[in-house]
Structure formats: structure tokens, C-alpha cells
Write an enzyme that holds these catalytic residues in place. Structure first.
Site, PDB file in Angstrom:
ATOM      1  N   ALA A   6     129.948  11.463 115.745  1.00 45.06           N
ATOM      2  CA  ALA A   6     130.765  10.268 115.326  1.00 45.06           C
ATOM      3  C   ALA A   6     130.924   9.224 116.662  1.00 45.06           C
ATOM      4  CB  ALA A   6     132.325  11.093 114.947  1.00 45.06           C
ATOM      5  N   MET A   7     130.627   8.083 116.165  1.00 42.03           N
ATOM      6  CA  MET A   7     130.031   6.679 117.876  1.00 42.03           C
ATOM      7  C   MET A   7     131.127   5.464 117.327  1.00 42.03           C
ATOM      8  SD  MET A   7     126.677   7.763 118.591  1.00 42.03           S
ATOM      9  CE  MET A   7     126.304   7.079 120.191  1.00 42.03           C
ATOM     10  N   SER A   8     132.243   6.330 117.829  1.00 43.65           N
ATOM     11  CA  SER A   8     133.297   5.081 117.800  1.00 43.65           C
ATOM     12  C   SER A   8     132.942   3.710 118.445  1.00 43.65           C
ATOM     13  CB  SER A   8     134.597   5.671 118.651  1.00 43.65           C
ATOM     14  OG  SER A   8     134.624   5.363 119.902  1.00 43.65           O
ATOM     15  N   GLY A   9     132.199   3.669 119.453  1.00 43.02           N
ATOM     16  CA  GLY A   9     131.037   2.364 120.360  1.00 43.02           C
ATOM     17  C   GLY A   9     132.230   2.374 121.388  1.00 43.02           C
ATOM     18  N   ASP A  12     133.013   7.512 125.697  1.00 44.43           N
ATOM     19  CA  ASP A  12     133.863   8.874 125.793  1.00 44.43           C
ATOM     20  C   ASP A  12     132.756   9.165 124.584  1.00 44.43           C
ATOM     21  OD1 ASP A  12     135.378   9.413 127.499  1.00 44.43           O
ATOM     22  OD2 ASP A  12     137.221   8.821 126.205  1.00 44.43           O
ATOM     23  N   SER A  13     132.448   9.132 123.176  1.00 49.66           N
ATOM     24  CA  SER A  13     131.591   9.568 122.544  1.00 49.66           C
ATOM     25  C   SER A  13     130.048   8.783 122.717  1.00 49.66           C
ATOM     26  CB  SER A  13     132.339   8.693 120.806  1.00 49.66           C
ATOM     27  OG  SER A  13     131.532   7.222 121.211  1.00 49.66           O
ATOM     28  N   LEU A  32     131.757   4.854 111.663  1.00 52.23           N
ATOM     29  CA  LEU A  32     132.190   4.612 110.765  1.00 52.23           C
ATOM     30  C   LEU A  32     133.289   3.219 110.414  1.00 52.23           C
ATOM     31  CD1 LEU A  32     134.462   8.101 110.580  1.00 52.23           C
ATOM     32  CD2 LEU A  32     132.267   7.698 109.393  1.00 52.23           C
ATOM     33  N   CYS A 101     144.499   9.735 110.660  1.00 49.13           N
ATOM     34  CA  CYS A 101     142.751   9.331 110.316  1.00 49.13           C
ATOM     35  C   CYS A 101     141.832  11.209 111.075  1.00 49.13           C
ATOM     36  CB  CYS A 101     142.871   8.806 111.636  1.00 49.13           C
ATOM     37  SG  CYS A 101     141.472   7.421 111.565  1.00 49.13           S
ATOM     38  N   GLY A 125     134.358  12.659 120.783  1.00 48.31           N
ATOM     39  CA  GLY A 125     134.160  12.522 122.372  1.00 48.31           C
ATOM     40  C   GLY A 125     135.471  12.884 122.523  1.00 48.31           C
ATOM     41  N   CYS A 199     144.689   0.909 115.365  1.00 50.71           N
ATOM     42  CA  CYS A 199     143.839   0.483 114.942  1.00 50.71           C
ATOM     43  C   CYS A 199     143.656  -0.473 114.432  1.00 50.71           C
ATOM     44  CB  CYS A 199     142.270   1.061 114.754  1.00 50.71           C
ATOM     45  SG  CYS A 199     142.801   2.447 113.205  1.00 50.71           S
TER      46      CYS A 199
END
Length: 374
Positions: A6-9, A12-13, A32, A101, A125, A199
Site C-alpha cells: 500500500a503506497m500512500s505517496g 514511509d510506504s 488507494l 480507515c 509503512g 485527510c
């Protein structure tokens, strides 16, 4: 293993995904999309759902040489997180959308889809550790760096979810090391600022956002005996423990400041009182879950540490399952606790479980309530 990262941008991820690749796993990156109307760029946005975040995640995936996809979870996010947030505030409670979430999106909807597609694990992350017990059951533990520890927001995870989770950053002692590693790997997000606040409220104006969603109307500000002290412009503008912005005018009999003790949306009333009434000696909730293996004989009182906010210090306490409620009594009072908050209980560094606080007890509140009814 086949791993869905899962890559949030964020940094950490990206580093978590890089470590999964380096460990030899078959990794696929996914971002996501949680909003149909994301902020276009991070400038002026404080969350983690901007278009810029999606592009940063894609650049990181390209640098790592892994496939990358964007999955649209916006409808699920709206119903399970945003609408829940609104309804909780309408009920006079203080929700934790990040906890919801993690529970409903990242480790329910996402993991469910990942497993259905044949992935073995979901990598994130988060700063937390997975440790097997003597029987091989996975336990969730705090990260080695308590300053970055995120085990609190993962307290909703079940045994099944822990079995398919991966947290590569848990043993890293500092965020500076993560940023240095990202720079060494050539990841453009190495110095990207952390996201913060909610967010889906990118400008950080929670009060204004809630006023737009639920509407506001004038109501009474009363003391613990029901005496009217003033008026307010809408309950969404108040939080438990708030002191400023009451505009009561009439001083308290003892000359001390007053604080928000309770929000009653049905009667559109805000209750205020002395600071001492914010000291909570008992919290309880019926919506509880165990993180990993359940506590043996929870009907018998057992020692824990309780944490009521993501960055709060843990407090020693006694926990016990009484009927359908998980009841926790801290050895020293908790301060400014609101219904709707999440309480996470620990044994040492291990996350044992969590519950949504549905009621609180203050010794002073009890005395005042008795006085008001006699």
C-alpha cells in the site's frame, strides 16, 4: 511471498515497499484513491489523498521496478469513514477517522481484495512490529522507536489480519534513518513532509467542515446542575476539555475557569464545569476487539496499560470484562476523555485489544449529578 504494498505517496510506504522488494518478495504497489474530489496538489492540503500523492507513489514504484495500480475505494471510504465521522459527531461523540480507515479500508477492504487476488500479505509503512508468541501466534507490538510508534492506530487488527500483514519499518529507530535510506535509494519522496490532520478535511478546518455537513444552530451552555450560563452557535464547534471560545461572561462561583464536560446534540446543549470534572477514573465500551489472541479469562481483572490517543502516554490500569462491557480503571485519572474515542490496551509492548469509549466516570461528576437530583 506475493506482497501488495500500500503506497500512500509518502516516504514511509515507499521505503517499506523497497524493503519488501529487497527481501525477495514479489511486490505490486497500489495507491488507494479515497476521494472523488482530491486536492489537486499538496500545497494547502494537509492530508494524504491528493493527486500529487498518487503521482509520488507511481514514481516510487517505477524507481523500484514494480507494477503499480490505483484502486478506487472512494465509495467505501465515504460510507465507512466519512459518514461514520459525521454520524459520530451528530451523536455527540469524538470519532477517530484514522482508526476507522485502518479498520475498514486498509485492513478490511484492501486486504480482502488482496487475498482474493492471490496475494499473501499487505505491506504498509506503519511503525509497528509483529512478534510470534510461544505457540506461533502473531502479536502486534510497539515499534522500537516509541516516538514514531503507530501501534495505537493498528489496535483494531484481528488475528487473521495480523497473519497477512507486513510492517517492514517497525525496527527502525528513527524517521531520519528512513529519509536517509529513501535518498540513498533515489526515491524522490525522501524529504517529503508527513501528512497530518484529517485527510478528507484538507484545509484543517474541522469545525467549518462539520458545520457545512450537519448544520449548526444556537443552543444553551449550562453548568452541571442545568443552569443556563450562555449560548453557543453550534455543538460541532466544541470538544471535551475545551476552555477557550465559551464566551459565557458569568464567572464561576469559585472564580476558576470552566471547561467543556459534555456535548448533548439531541438537546443542542453544551455542559461546562470545573477542570477537576475532566479527571476520568473509569472508561468502558461494548464495541471491543482483541488484537491477536484474546485475553484468557477477561472476566477476571487483569493489569494493562491504556492509551486513549495516538500520541498520548500509556497509563497503568486494571481491565475487566463486565457483562458486555470492557471496563478499564486507570491507576491515575485520565484527562479530557470523550465518548467515541478509542482506548487501546497494552500488556508491556504488546497491543492486547481496543474499544470505542461509550461512557466515562468522573468522581466529581458523580457528586455533582447526585447533588443536582436531590
Amino acid at each position: 511471498m506475493r506482497v501488495l504494498a500500500a503506497m500512500s505517496g509518502g516516504v514511509d510506504s515507499a521505503v517499506a515497499a523497497a524493503r519488501a522488494v529487497e527481501a525477495g518478495h514479489d511486490v505490486v504497489g497500489v495507491h488507494l484513491a479515497l476521494s472523488r474530489m482530491p486536492g489537486t496538489m499538496r500545497t494547502g492540503a494537509r492530508g494524504c489523498c491528493t493527486i500529487e500523492d498518487s503521482m509520488d507513489a507511481q514514481r516510487a514504484a517505477t524507481m523500484l521496478g514494480i507494477p503499480y495500480y490505483v484502486w478506487d475505494f472512494s465509495e467505501r471510504f465515504k460510507s465507512d469513514v466519512v459518514e461514520d465521522f459525521i454520524s459520530e459527531y451528530q451523536a455527540g461523540r469524538t470519532p477517530n477517522p484514522c482508526m476507522r480507515c485502518n479498520e475498514k479500508i486498509k485492513f478490511a477492504a484492501l486486504m480482502e481484495k488482496a487475498l482474493a487476488l492471490g496475494f499473501d500479505a499487505v505491506c504498509t509503512g506503519h511503525y509497528a512490529n509483529l512478534v510470534p508468541d510461544a505457540h506461533g501466534n502473531l502479536e502486534l507490538h510497539r515499534a522500537s522507536a516509541w516516538a514514531k510508534d503507530q501501534s495505537y492506530v493498528l489496535g483494531v487488527l484481528t488475528s487473521e489480519q495480523l497473519a497477512h500483514a507486513m510492517f517492514p519499518l517497525g525496527d527502525t529507530p528513527s524517521k531520519d534513518l528512513i529519509r536517509a535510506e529513501a535518498a540513498q535509494r533515489g526515491l524522490s519522496v525522501a524529504q517529503k513532509p508527513d501528512s497530518h490532520d484529517i485527510c478528507f478535511i484538507p484545509d484543517g478546518d474541522t469545525r467549518g467542515w462539520l458545520a457545512d455537513k450537519v448544520g449548526i444552530s444556537e443552543g444553551d451552555i449550562v453548568d452541571t446542575e442545568g443552569n443556563k450560563l450562555g449560548t453557543h452557535e453550534g455543538t460541532p464547534g466544541f470538544t471535551i476539555g475545551q476552555r477557550k471560545g465559551l464566551h459565557i461572561g458569568t464567572p464561576a462561583p469559585d472564580g476558576q475557569p470552566r471547561f467543556v464536560l459534555e456535548i448533548r446534540p439531541k438537546s443542542n446543549t453544551v455542559v461546562v464545569g470545573p477542570r477537576e470534572a475532566l479527571d476520568i477514573t473509569e472508561i468502558a465500551g461494548t464495541s471491543y476487539t482483541w488484537c491477536g489472541q484474546a485475553q484468557e479469562n477477561p472476566e477476571t481483572a487483569f493489569e494493562v496499560d491504556v492509551q486513549i490517543r495516538a500520541h498520548a502516554d500509556p497509563v497503568p490500569a486494571i481491565a475487566q470484562l463486565v457483562g458486555d462491557e470492557l471496563v478499564v480503571r486507570p491507576t491515575t485519572p485520565l484527562n479530557s476523555v470523550a465518548a467515541g474515542q478509542t482506548a487501546v490496551i497494552y500488556v508491556g509492548t504488546r497491543v492486547l485489544g481496543q474499544f470505542t469509549i461509550s461512557r466515562t466516570v468522573s468522581d466529581l461528576n458523580t457528586v455533582l449529578t447526585e447533588k443536582a437530583t436531590t
